[in-house]
Design a protein around this motif. Sequence first.
Motif, short mmCIF file in Angstrom:
data_model
loop_
_atom_site.label_atom_id
_atom_site.label_comp_id
_atom_site.label_asym_id
_atom_site.label_seq_id
_atom_site.Cartn_x
_atom_site.Cartn_y
_atom_site.Cartn_z
N GLY A 159 19.48 -2.44 41.29
CA GLY A 159 19.42 -2.65 39.84
C GLY A 159 20.07 -3.95 39.42
O GLY A 159 20.33 -4.17 38.24
N GLN A 160 20.29 -4.85 40.39
CA GLN A 160 21.06 -6.06 40.12
C GLN A 160 20.30 -7.13 39.33
O GLN A 160 20.89 -8.13 38.94
N LEU A 161 19.02 -6.91 39.05
CA LEU A 161 18.32 -7.84 38.19
C LEU A 161 18.73 -7.67 36.73
O LEU A 161 18.51 -8.56 35.91
N GLY A 162 19.29 -6.50 36.41
CA GLY A 162 19.82 -6.30 35.06
C GLY A 162 18.75 -6.18 33.99
O GLY A 162 18.99 -6.52 32.83
N ILE A 163 17.57 -5.65 34.35
CA ILE A 163 16.46 -5.56 33.40
C ILE A 163 16.17 -4.13 32.97
O ILE A 163 15.17 -3.87 32.28
N GLY A 164 17.01 -3.18 33.38
CA GLY A 164 16.83 -1.80 32.96
C GLY A 164 15.96 -0.97 33.87
O GLY A 164 15.58 0.16 33.53
N SER A 165 15.60 -1.49 35.05
CA SER A 165 14.78 -0.76 36.01
C SER A 165 15.16 -1.21 37.41
O SER A 165 16.06 -2.03 37.61
N TYR A 166 14.44 -0.63 38.41
CA TYR A 166 14.64 -1.03 39.80
C TYR A 166 13.44 -1.82 40.31
O TYR A 166 13.22 -1.93 41.52
N GLU A 167 12.66 -2.39 39.40
CA GLU A 167 11.47 -3.14 39.77
C GLU A 167 11.83 -4.56 40.19
O GLU A 167 12.51 -5.28 39.46
N SER A 168 11.38 -4.96 41.38
CA SER A 168 11.64 -6.31 41.86
C SER A 168 10.75 -7.31 41.12
O SER A 168 9.69 -6.95 40.59
N LYS A 169 11.19 -8.57 41.08
CA LYS A 169 10.45 -9.62 40.37
C LYS A 169 10.35 -10.86 41.24
O LYS A 169 11.34 -11.28 41.85
N ASN A 170 9.14 -11.48 41.28
CA ASN A 170 8.97 -12.70 42.08
C ASN A 170 9.04 -13.97 41.25
O ASN A 170 8.79 -15.06 41.75
N VAL A 171 9.38 -13.84 39.96
CA VAL A 171 9.70 -14.98 39.11
C VAL A 171 10.96 -14.63 38.33
O VAL A 171 11.26 -13.46 38.10
N GLY B 208 24.45 -2.47 42.19
CA GLY B 208 24.68 -1.33 43.06
C GLY B 208 26.15 -0.99 43.24
O GLY B 208 27.03 -1.84 43.18
N GLY B 209 26.41 0.31 43.48
CA GLY B 209 27.76 0.77 43.81
C GLY B 209 28.69 0.81 42.62
O GLY B 209 28.29 1.00 41.48
N TYR B 210 29.98 0.60 42.89
CA TYR B 210 30.99 0.62 41.85
C TYR B 210 30.96 -0.70 41.08
O TYR B 210 31.26 -1.76 41.64
N VAL B 211 30.62 -0.65 39.81
CA VAL B 211 30.59 -1.88 39.02
C VAL B 211 31.89 -2.08 38.26
O VAL B 211 32.12 -3.15 37.69
N GLY B 212 32.75 -1.03 38.22
CA GLY B 212 34.05 -1.17 37.58
C GLY B 212 34.19 -0.48 36.24
O GLY B 212 35.21 -0.61 35.57
N ASP B 213 33.17 0.30 35.84
CA ASP B 213 33.24 0.98 34.55
C ASP B 213 33.74 2.42 34.66
O ASP B 213 33.66 3.18 33.70
N GLY B 214 34.26 2.79 35.83
CA GLY B 214 34.81 4.13 36.01
C GLY B 214 33.83 5.14 36.56
O GLY B 214 34.17 6.32 36.69
N THR B 215 32.61 4.72 36.87
CA THR B 215 31.61 5.63 37.42
C THR B 215 31.17 5.15 38.80
O THR B 215 31.44 4.03 39.21
N GLU B 216 30.44 6.04 39.50
CA GLU B 216 29.89 5.69 40.80
C GLU B 216 28.44 5.25 40.70
O GLU B 216 27.86 4.77 41.66
N TRP B 217 27.83 5.43 39.52
CA TRP B 217 26.39 5.24 39.40
C TRP B 217 26.02 3.77 39.30
O TRP B 217 26.74 2.97 38.74
N TYR B 218 24.87 3.45 39.86
CA TYR B 218 24.33 2.10 39.76
C TYR B 218 24.03 1.77 38.29
O TYR B 218 23.64 2.64 37.53
N ARG B 219 24.16 0.51 37.94
CA ARG B 219 23.90 0.08 36.57
C ARG B 219 22.76 -0.94 36.57
O ARG B 219 22.89 -2.01 37.18
N THR B 220 21.67 -0.61 35.88
CA THR B 220 20.51 -1.50 35.86
C THR B 220 20.55 -2.48 34.70
O THR B 220 19.65 -3.33 34.58
N VAL B 221 21.55 -2.37 33.84
CA VAL B 221 21.80 -3.38 32.80
C VAL B 221 23.30 -3.65 32.78
O VAL B 221 24.11 -2.80 33.21
N PRO B 222 23.72 -4.82 32.30
CA PRO B 222 25.14 -5.13 32.29
C PRO B 222 25.96 -4.14 31.47
O PRO B 222 25.53 -3.69 30.40
#
Length: 428
Positions: free
Chosen positions: A232-244, A280-294
């Motif tokens: 989810g590190q693209l930060g677009i609200g999904s797990y969809e990869s992007k080629n641009v 992915g992983g621990y982003v520091g907000d107190g949860t274990e869940w992946y974050r797809t947006v900042p």
Amino acid sequence: MKSPVQVKGISDVISVAAGDAHSFALKKDGTVWGWGDNTDGQVGDGTVTTREVGSGKVLENNNRAEPVQIKGLSNIKEIAANFAASFALQEDGTLWGWGFISVPYTTTPVKFKGVKNIASIATGYSSNLLLAKKNGTVWTLESELKQVKGLANITTVAVSAGSMYALQDDGTVWAWGQNSSGQLGDGTHIDRKNPVKITTIKDVMALTANAGGPLYLKKDGTVWTNGSNLGGQLGIGSYESKNVPVQVKGLTHVKKISAAGTGYSAMALKEDGTLWSWGGGYVGDGTEWYRTVPTMIKSYDTQILQDINTIKVDLDGKALTFDQPPMLIAERTMVPLRTIFESMGADIEWNNATSTATAIKGQTEIKLTIGSDIAYVNGQTLKLDAPPVIIHERTLVPVRFIGESFGASVGWDEVTKTVVIKTGEPGS
């Protein structure tokens, strides 16, 4: 830890770097401090954690739970790390390395022979090291130093999982290597042996990368990325990869970006001092869940959290600060009256008896009354879509009406949830 904790014994830090399970802090005085896993001597304090062959049982534990100073390093300007190796760039352009590197293998820093005039370093998921020299050329360092052909005027380099990136001094980006997930950003999934100019991104001022692909900070303070979106590190609200390159949601006025080439996460530091993290992983907000947006990471317990959907207002490129956040009422963005008027250079008068505000700027006079959908501009009546209201002891008014009444253009950026006001005045 799920949430941030202060690293013991470290202050005056100007930058940090992370490998797979070890980390470093670079202090203002040019010294380097390391901690974490030390199985390959990658911490650099002269020790190593030894394990039993086969079982992996720890025989001698020299992992470092707290930072230790890495001896022999001074005047350091940049640090980088991957799975089992660590590197430091000295102010004089010389390169130092330690851990599981091919030349040499050492548990303390050793200067690389014949490597000089280096301006920027990067390493990532793979063990290769990418170097930008002070003359703008780019080189790779594995068993030997080799120049990457076709690149000039490069200021910064970055490394992903088998993909490499170079930022030119004109804000353009070049990329080469693996492209199976679109991590080169050229709109294809074709691997590139030689660098290609990425025409889908421009005006880049900072560049870094994680294991999924690059992270770009543009001159306008927005953040963009492309490639694999496994965490989810693209930060677009999904797990969809992007080629641009695509814009990371909700981020404006960013001054610094950070990512580790060995992981699937990213971070951004805004001009207001707030820290945002996603992936992915621990982003520091107190949860274990992946974050797809900042998500905003608290710097102290009483700090008020924002989210990417908090409405923001930019006036001639400057972010306005409100003690009462803007709100969407009747599909109209409402902002605190005094802040918006004063920011636009208007004088304000308040009539408590009639609950009416009068704002004057130059030859323009605006009158607004709480609860009334009728406004007056230079004496002429205008009907408002949303009347002024009082929220949390603050008077909120429709921002588009205010801006346009004073002759400004008012736009809306859906990706960052930002009202953009441009006055066209000198110096704006």
